[in-house]
Scaffold this motif. Structure first.
Motif, PDB file in Angstrom:
ATOM      1  N   PRO A 177       0.809  -1.224   0.000  1.00 17.15           N
ATOM      2  CA  PRO A 177       0.000   0.000   0.000  1.00 17.15           C
ATOM      3  C   PRO A 177       0.841   1.272   0.000  1.00 17.15           C
ATOM      4  N   PHE A 178       1.980   1.228   0.698  1.00  9.06           N
ATOM      5  CA  PHE A 178       2.841   2.408   0.708  1.00  9.06           C
ATOM      6  C   PHE A 178       3.470   2.646  -0.660  1.00  9.06           C
ATOM      7  N   MET A 179       3.840   1.583  -1.350  1.00  6.38           N
ATOM      8  CA  MET A 179       4.384   1.737  -2.694  1.00  6.38           C
ATOM      9  C   MET A 179       3.357   2.350  -3.640  1.00  6.38           C
ATOM     10  N   ILE A 180       2.118   1.876  -3.522  1.00  5.29           N
ATOM     11  CA  ILE A 180       1.039   2.467  -4.335  1.00  5.29           C
ATOM     12  C   ILE A 180       0.867   3.931  -3.989  1.00  5.29           C
ATOM     13  N   PHE A 181       0.907   4.225  -2.700  1.00  7.23           N
ATOM     14  CA  PHE A 181       0.764   5.616  -2.256  1.00  7.23           C
ATOM     15  C   PHE A 181       1.859   6.497  -2.851  1.00  7.23           C
ATOM     16  N   VAL A 182       3.101   6.040  -2.803  1.00  3.93           N
ATOM     17  CA  VAL A 182       4.220   6.846  -3.308  1.00  3.93           C
ATOM     18  C   VAL A 182       4.067   7.119  -4.803  1.00  3.93           C
ATOM     19  N   VAL A 183       3.743   6.090  -5.570  1.00  2.00           N
ATOM     20  CA  VAL A 183       3.643   6.253  -7.027  1.00  2.00           C
ATOM     21  C   VAL A 183       2.508   7.202  -7.393  1.00  2.00           C
ATOM     22  N   PHE A 184       1.334   6.969  -6.850  1.00  2.00           N
ATOM     23  CA  PHE A 184       0.172   7.782  -7.213  1.00  2.00           C
ATOM     24  C   PHE A 184       0.288   9.200  -6.671  1.00  2.00           C
ATOM     25  N   ASP A 185       0.840   9.325  -5.475  1.00  2.00           N
ATOM     26  CA  ASP A 185       1.026  10.654  -4.906  1.00  2.00           C
ATOM     27  C   ASP A 185       2.019  11.463  -5.733  1.00  2.00           C
ATOM     28  N   ALA A 186       3.101  10.815  -6.187  1.00  2.00           N
ATOM     29  CA  ALA A 186       4.099  11.509  -7.006  1.00  2.00           C
ATOM     30  C   ALA A 186       3.519  11.926  -8.354  1.00  2.00           C
ATOM     31  N   ILE A 187       2.733  11.050  -8.971  1.00  2.00           N
ATOM     32  CA  ILE A 187       2.148  11.388 -10.272  1.00  2.00           C
ATOM     33  C   ILE A 187       1.190  12.570 -10.142  1.00  2.00           C
ATOM     34  N   SER A 188       0.358  12.558  -9.097  1.00  2.00           N
ATOM     35  CA  SER A 188      -0.566  13.682  -8.898  1.00  2.00           C
ATOM     36  C   SER A 188       0.189  14.974  -8.614  1.00  2.00           C
ATOM     37  N   LEU A 189       1.309  14.878  -7.897  1.00  2.00           N
ATOM     38  CA  LEU A 189       2.132  16.066  -7.629  1.00  2.00           C
ATOM     39  C   LEU A 189       2.657  16.664  -8.920  1.00  2.00           C
ATOM     40  N   PHE A 190       3.228  15.830  -9.780  1.00  2.00           N
ATOM     41  CA  PHE A 190       3.836  16.352 -11.002  1.00  2.00           C
ATOM     42  C   PHE A 190       2.790  16.809 -12.013  1.00  2.00           C
ATOM     43  N   ILE A 191       1.630  16.160 -12.030  1.00  2.00           N
ATOM     44  CA  ILE A 191       0.548  16.649 -12.902  1.00  2.00           C
ATOM     45  C   ILE A 191       0.110  18.033 -12.457  1.00  2.00           C
ATOM     46  N   SER A 192      -0.062  18.222 -11.169  1.00  2.00           N
ATOM     47  CA  SER A 192      -0.476  19.530 -10.651  1.00  2.00           C
ATOM     48  C   SER A 192       0.576  20.593 -10.929  1.00  2.00           C
ATOM     49  N   LEU A 193       1.844  20.237 -10.748  1.00  2.00           N
ATOM     50  CA  LEU A 193       2.913  21.191 -11.043  1.00  2.00           C
ATOM     51  C   LEU A 193       2.955  21.531 -12.531  1.00  2.00           C
ATOM     52  N   ALA A 194       2.715  20.541 -13.390  1.00  2.00           N
ATOM     53  CA  ALA A 194       2.674  20.806 -14.831  1.00  2.00           C
ATOM     54  C   ALA A 194       1.546  21.771 -15.184  1.00  2.00           C
ATOM     55  N   VAL A 195       0.392  21.582 -14.542  1.00  2.00           N
ATOM     56  CA  VAL A 195      -0.739  22.494 -14.778  1.00  2.00           C
ATOM     57  C   VAL A 195      -0.395  23.906 -14.331  1.00  2.00           C
ATOM     58  N   VAL A 196       0.252  24.017 -13.171  1.00  2.00           N
ATOM     59  CA  VAL A 196       0.640  25.341 -12.671  1.00  2.00           C
ATOM     60  C   VAL A 196       1.621  26.010 -13.634  1.00  2.00           C
ATOM     61  N   VAL A 197       2.592  25.249 -14.134  1.00  2.00           N
ATOM     62  CA  VAL A 197       3.565  25.815 -15.072  1.00  2.00           C
ATOM     63  C   VAL A 197       2.870  26.309 -16.340  1.00  2.00           C
ATOM     64  N   VAL A 198       1.962  25.507 -16.870  1.00  2.00           N
ATOM     65  CA  VAL A 198       1.247  25.910 -18.088  1.00  2.00           C
ATOM     66  C   VAL A 198       0.389  27.135 -17.836  1.00  2.00           C
ATOM     67  N   GLN A 199      -0.318  27.139 -16.726  1.00  2.00           N
ATOM     68  CA  GLN A 199      -1.223  28.251 -16.428  1.00  2.00           C
ATOM     69  C   GLN A 199      -0.477  29.558 -16.220  1.00  2.00           C
ATOM     70  N   THR A 200       0.706  29.479 -15.652  1.00  2.00           N
ATOM     71  CA  THR A 200       1.458  30.698 -15.368  1.00  2.00           C
ATOM     72  C   THR A 200       2.394  31.108 -16.492  1.00  2.00           C
ATOM     73  N   SER A 201       2.587  30.235 -17.482  1.00  2.00           N
ATOM     74  CA  SER A 201       3.537  30.539 -18.550  1.00  2.00           C
ATOM     75  C   SER A 201       2.885  30.804 -19.897  1.00  2.00           C
ATOM     76  N   VAL A 202       1.736  30.191 -20.145  1.00  2.00           N
ATOM     77  CA  VAL A 202       1.076  30.310 -21.440  1.00  2.00           C
ATOM     78  C   VAL A 202      -0.050  31.330 -21.344  1.00  2.00           C
ATOM     79  N   VAL A 203      -0.033  32.292 -22.242  1.00  2.00           N
ATOM     80  CA  VAL A 203      -1.082  33.305 -22.312  1.00  2.00           C
ATOM     81  C   VAL A 203      -1.874  33.078 -23.597  1.00  2.00           C
ATOM     82  N   VAL A 204      -3.133  32.710 -23.451  1.00  2.00           N
ATOM     83  CA  VAL A 204      -3.994  32.436 -24.592  1.00  2.00           C
ATOM     84  C   VAL A 204      -5.017  33.557 -24.711  1.00  2.00           C
ATOM     85  N   ILE A 205      -5.119  34.146 -25.881  1.00  3.48           N
ATOM     86  CA  ILE A 205      -6.022  35.275 -26.092  1.00  3.48           C
ATOM     87  C   ILE A 205      -7.312  34.820 -26.776  1.00  3.48           C
ATOM     88  N   GLN A 206      -7.199  33.995 -27.790  1.00  5.90           N
ATOM     89  CA  GLN A 206      -8.371  33.573 -28.543  1.00  5.90           C
ATOM     90  C   GLN A 206      -9.263  32.688 -27.682  1.00  5.90           C
TER      91      GLN A 206
END
Length: 207
Positions: free
Chosen positions: A68-97
């Motif tokens: 269970p801890f191994m599952i926790f580490v893998v899924f927790d890490a993936i959710s962390l990096f997905i959230s960080l990727a979203v933050v990077v995109v939201q703060t770096s990409v400016v879409v006008i259209q």
């Protein structure tokens, strides 16, 4: 008619901007939770020389060998990096259209769905360690409740996305047919377009 279309477009752009801001805040919160969770695991870590058994390295989590801890580490890490990727995109990409902004929000929302699912699975996996062997029924109960809530929520969201897409497709078809029809008078065409725009104004948009 152009004034109504302009107001409708302005409202949609404002709604998308609000959704983008809300998604950024949620992504930051999920990243914060996922980052903090890995450093506050049950049983803490083997840091005292007297408590370190053979084969265990200093700083290693005491529950590290458990599945269970191994599952926790893998899924927790993936959710962390997905959230960080979203933050990077939201703060770096400016879409006008507006259309491009809706497309970006659709992708980001699906990523946030995935992050929420993964961090939920990580929580449920760790709950099996917290309750212990004798109280697994409690972890099973929590897993069942969480699964029902998440599945029903995602199913409802998928339903509204599909309904929204179908209605948008119907509206586009009506517009094309009204523009190609030459038998209608200008006044009838104006009323039809105005009614369509007003109907769109009353709807919410699912991305």
């Amino acid at each position: 008619m152009q004034g109504i279309a302009h107001r409708l477009n302005k409202i949609q752009v404002e709604s998308l901007n609000n959704a983008i801001n809300s998604t950024t805040v949620v992504a930051v919160l999920i990243a914060t939770i996922a980052f903090a969770a890995i450093f506050s695991v049950p049983g803490q870590y083997a840091d005292s020389p007297q408590d370190i058994s053979p084969g265990v390295s200093p700083g290693q989590a005491r529950i590290a060998p458990k599945l269970p801890f191994m599952i926790f580490v893998v899924f927790d890490a993936i959710s962390l990096f997905i959230s960080l990727a979203v933050v990077v995109v939201q703060t770096s990409v400016v879409v006008i259209q507006r259309k491009a902004k809706k497309q970006m929000m659709a992708i980001i929302n699906k990523l946030m769905w995935l992050a929420c699912i993964l961090i939920s699975v990580a929580f449920l996996a760790l709950s099996y360690i917290v309750v212990g062997e004798d109280e697994k029924w409690l972890a099973n109960l929590v897993t069942g409740i969480g699964t029902v809530i998440m599945v029903s929520t995602l199913a409802t969201l998928c339903y509204w996305v599909i309904v929204n897409r179908v209605e948008a497709s119907k509206l586009r078809s009506i517009r094309r047919s009204s523009m190609n029809s030459r038998s209608q008078s200008m006044s009838m065409s104006y009323m039809s377009d105005t009614e369509i725009l007003n109907n769109e104004h009353k709807k919410f948009y699912a991305v």
